[in-house]
Design a protein around this motif. Structure first.
Motif, PDB file in Angstrom:
ATOM      1  N   GLY A 401       0.792  -1.223   0.000  1.00 59.61           N
ATOM      2  CA  GLY A 401       0.000   0.000   0.000  1.00 59.61           C
ATOM      3  C   GLY A 401       0.821   1.268   0.000  1.00 59.61           C
ATOM      4  N   ALA A 402       2.052   1.218  -0.512  1.00 58.72           N
ATOM      5  CA  ALA A 402       2.889   2.416  -0.568  1.00 58.72           C
ATOM      6  C   ALA A 402       2.327   3.400  -1.592  1.00 58.72           C
ATOM      7  N   VAL A 403       2.661   4.667  -1.403  1.00 60.15           N
ATOM      8  CA  VAL A 403       2.135   5.726  -2.261  1.00 60.15           C
ATOM      9  C   VAL A 403       3.146   6.061  -3.351  1.00 60.15           C
ATOM     10  N   MET A 404       2.657   6.152  -4.577  1.00 62.18           N
ATOM     11  CA  MET A 404       3.511   6.552  -5.691  1.00 62.18           C
ATOM     12  C   MET A 404       3.424   8.065  -5.866  1.00 62.18           C
ATOM     13  N   THR A 405       4.569   8.720  -5.815  1.00 62.70           N
ATOM     14  CA  THR A 405       4.644  10.160  -6.004  1.00 62.70           C
ATOM     15  C   THR A 405       5.562  10.471  -7.168  1.00 62.70           C
ATOM     16  N   LEU A 406       5.617  11.753  -7.541  1.00 67.09           N
ATOM     17  CA  LEU A 406       6.519  12.149  -8.623  1.00 67.09           C
ATOM     18  C   LEU A 406       7.973  11.883  -8.250  1.00 67.09           C
ATOM     19  N   PRO A 407       8.427  12.212  -7.032  1.00 59.98           N
ATOM     20  CA  PRO A 407       9.775  11.789  -6.647  1.00 59.98           C
ATOM     21  C   PRO A 407       9.929  10.267  -6.643  1.00 59.98           C
ATOM     22  N   ILE A 413      13.476   5.550 -11.955  1.00 55.82           N
ATOM     23  CA  ILE A 413      14.550   5.768 -12.927  1.00 55.82           C
ATOM     24  C   ILE A 413      15.907   5.489 -12.286  1.00 55.82           C
ATOM     25  N   LEU A 414      16.070   5.890 -11.022  1.00 56.70           N
ATOM     26  CA  LEU A 414      17.313   5.587 -10.312  1.00 56.70           C
ATOM     27  C   LEU A 414      17.488   4.082 -10.160  1.00 56.70           C
ATOM     28  N   THR A 415      16.381   3.361  -9.936  1.00 61.60           N
ATOM     29  CA  THR A 415      16.454   1.908  -9.819  1.00 61.60           C
ATOM     30  C   THR A 415      16.985   1.271 -11.097  1.00 61.60           C
ATOM     31  N   GLY A 417      19.081   2.651 -13.169  1.00 53.60           N
ATOM     32  CA  GLY A 417      20.519   2.880 -13.162  1.00 53.60           C
ATOM     33  C   GLY A 417      21.243   1.960 -12.200  1.00 53.60           C
ATOM     34  N   MET A 418      20.663   1.721 -11.023  1.00 51.88           N
ATOM     35  CA  MET A 418      21.297   0.834 -10.046  1.00 51.88           C
ATOM     36  C   MET A 418      21.365  -0.595 -10.561  1.00 51.88           C
ATOM     37  N   GLY A 419      20.281  -1.027 -11.240  1.00 49.82           N
ATOM     38  CA  GLY A 419      20.279  -2.372 -11.790  1.00 49.82           C
ATOM     39  C   GLY A 419      21.348  -2.550 -12.855  1.00 49.82           C
ATOM     40  N   VAL A 420      21.487  -1.554 -13.715  1.00 52.67           N
ATOM     41  CA  VAL A 420      22.522  -1.609 -14.752  1.00 52.67           C
ATOM     42  C   VAL A 420      23.907  -1.594 -14.103  1.00 52.67           C
ATOM     43  N   ASP A 421      24.079  -0.758 -13.084  1.00 53.91           N
ATOM     44  CA  ASP A 421      25.375  -0.665 -12.413  1.00 53.91           C
ATOM     45  C   ASP A 421      25.778  -2.010 -11.814  1.00 53.91           C
ATOM     46  N   THR A 482      10.777   5.529  -0.312  1.00 60.22           N
ATOM     47  CA  THR A 482      10.036   4.270  -0.395  1.00 60.22           C
ATOM     48  C   THR A 482      10.407   3.500  -1.659  1.00 60.22           C
ATOM     49  N   THR A 483      10.384   4.197  -2.802  1.00 58.59           N
ATOM     50  CA  THR A 483      10.739   3.542  -4.063  1.00 58.59           C
ATOM     51  C   THR A 483      12.188   3.076  -4.040  1.00 58.59           C
ATOM     52  N   LEU A 484      13.073   3.906  -3.502  1.00 62.39           N
ATOM     53  CA  LEU A 484      14.489   3.539  -3.434  1.00 62.39           C
ATOM     54  C   LEU A 484      14.683   2.288  -2.580  1.00 62.39           C
TER      55      LEU A 484
END
Length: 519
Positions: A401-407, A413-415, A417-421, A482-484
């Motif tokens: 039930g986490a909230v999705m926000t613009l950040p 998008i950072l995820t 990059g982390m996966g590729v790294d 949360t997303t991170l």
């Protein structure tokens, strides 16, 4: 060599299935924040002076009442927001009064003798700070309970700014703005008091038997707004209430004898005991129900009442529902001022979602092209790993039930990059192993084994950072954290377990002596 591939694939498929079921359909499972679905953002200031004033008046009246019970007649008067004076202490009662005062208010006030049976009580500086801070904290908790009962999903409320008396409220998806503001800002201070005199058309008539002066232990309270059926005029009641909203256990909408909307309330054990005592001692007298400083109804006490009561008046059905809601959530400790109001339209939210999805897809496509060019067929492995990472991340957020926000979209998008790294670290390590003339199978095993500690170490450090962002950040920062957090957890699984399983599957399809790897 790879006898466990079947179970590894079954585990991966099970994780994907659980994540997909949790996430689908996305319109029902993913909760959107204020910036993505629109809603209302309010900045309010808590008038902490009100809390100090109430604490000061209550302490003065309680001291006067306790002194009267002990046979000491005194008068009290407030002196600003944080002090009150006592006069009229008889010389023979002075020692007894000082002992009584030390017991009653010594933790909050410093006592100063002014001679002639007069004392001044000044609130201690640390208690002033504590009372102001408590008023803000209680306001946040009370508003949070009201918003939750209002049915606004994923609202955000917390302190704002650096002054220590401001609150920010975010209400995603809210449409009835005026009703929300009315419920948030309503003080809802409920008091039950015995009527000493009234009703009277004006204060002069009411106070005529008292030589035009309000007795020290009394106050004048007006009737409500003058609607048909409402009590009008003015009433004389004690300053100290027999029962307050703090004694409530529950409040709910109901109907009176005429089938008109009303609010039924029940008291906790302490409140019930006090109500029993007051009503049994005042049978035949009038009991006023006072809400926010106005008499909304009153009735004759015909028998002792303990645990339950009812508030009647000319209410609409919506008004009794709102009144029951605010009574259940508790009274605000101080009034609120609206400093700013910002309405975020749903169109802006849809544009943000569209732009965020486009940015994510574009970023994933570009890194996939890079991986395919630089690492050849192994780049497909990286693409599958990152894609599954995003699926698992969405499943985590939907299930919890986490909230999705613009950040939060930025965190997506950072995820990527982390996966590729993580895959780059693994691929480069495999290249180093292949350069030592090791076989493909040995190089893959050594590459994953030696990079595993590095990946876990960097992810733990990032998880700690995400935890601090969530703990101390405001709404948008928490959305990113949360997303991170979920992205980091999913990336460890996909980069280490899924990617390795794919390598092992490819190598298992080739003869042991001729297995080649393009990295």
């Amino acid at each position: 060599m790879y006898k466990n591939l079947k179970w590894k694939f079954l585990l991966i498929l099970a994780v994907i299935a659980v994540a997909t079921v949790s996430f689908y359909p996305p319109a029902q499972k993913v909760r959107l924040g204020l910036d993505l679905q629109g809603g209302l953002q309010l900045i309010l200031r808590v008038q902490t002076d009100d809390a100090l004033k109430l604490e000061n008046q209550t302490s003065a009246e309680q001291l006067r009442a306790v002194a009267a019970d002990a046979g000491i007649t005194i008068t009290t008067a407030t002196d600003g927001l944080t002090a009150f004076t006592v006069q009229g202490v008889a010389p023979e009662k002075d020692a007894q009064f000082r002992t009584l005062a030390d017991t009653q208010v010594s933790q909050l006030y410093d006592r100063q003798s002014q001679g002639g049976g007069a004392y001044r009580f000044a609130m201690r500086p640390n208690m002033v700070v504590t009372t102001r801070a408590s008023a803000v904290t209680q306001a946040i908790q009370t508003i949070d309970r009201r918003i939750n009962e209002l049915g606004v999903a994923e609202s955000q409320i917390g302190e704002y700014g650096t002054t220590g008396d401001q609150i920010m409220i975010q209400l995603p998806g809210l449409r009835d703005v005026q009703r929300a503001k009315a419920l948030i800002g309503q003080t809802a201070l409920l008091e039950l008091k015995i009527i000493q005199a009234g009703s009277a058309p004006d204060e002069a008539t009411l106070l005529a038997p008292y030589d035009g002066k309000v007795p020290d232990d009394m106050e004048v309270v007006p009737g409500s707004s003058g609607k048909p059926g409402d009590p009008g005029g003015f009433f004389l009641v004690p300053k100290v209430a027999a029962i307050t909203g703090n004694d409530l256990r529950n409040a709910r909408p109901t109907q009176d004898e005429l089938n008109l909307p009303a609010v039924a309330f029940s008291l906790n054990s302490q409140g019930a005991a006090k109500f029993q005592k007051v009503t049994s001692e005042n049978i035949g007298r009038l009991l006023a129900i006072i809400l926010d400083g106005r008499v909304v109804s009153y009735a004759t006490i015909q028998t002792a009442i303990s645990a339950e009561g009812r508030i009647t008046g000319s209410f609409t059905q919506q008004e009794v529902q709102d009144l029951a809601l605010v009574l259940r959530s508790g009274a605000l400790p101080a009034s609120l001022d609206y400093l700013s109001e910002k309405v975020v339209g749903p169109t802006l939210g849809r544009d943000s979602i569209r732009a965020g999805i486009l940015a994510s897809i574009t970023g994933l496509a570009l890194v996939t092209v890079f991986m395919l060019v630089y690492y050849k067929l192994a780049g497909i492995n990286a693409f599958v790993s990152v894609g599954l990472n995003l699926v698992i991340l969405l499943g985590f957020m939907a299930y919890l039930g986490a909230v999705m926000t613009l950040p939060g979209i930025a965190g997506f998008i950072l995820t990527i990059g982390m996966g590729v790294d993580s895959n780059v670290l693994i691929f480069e390590r495999i290249r180093e192993e292949l350069a030592t003339k090791k076989g493909a199978r040995q190089s893959v095993a050594a590459g994953f084994d030696r990079v595993f500690v590095t990946i876990v170490d960097t992810h733990i450090a990032s998880l700690i950072a995400a935890a601090f962002l969530f703990q101390f950040g405001t709404g948008p920062i928490r959305g990113f954290a949360t997303t991170l957090f979920f992205g980091l957890v999913a990336n460890v699984f996909t980069a280490v377990f899924v990617s390795r399983t794919l390598f092992e599957f490819i190598l298992s399809r080739k003869p042991a002596g001729s297995a080649q790897l393009s990295v």
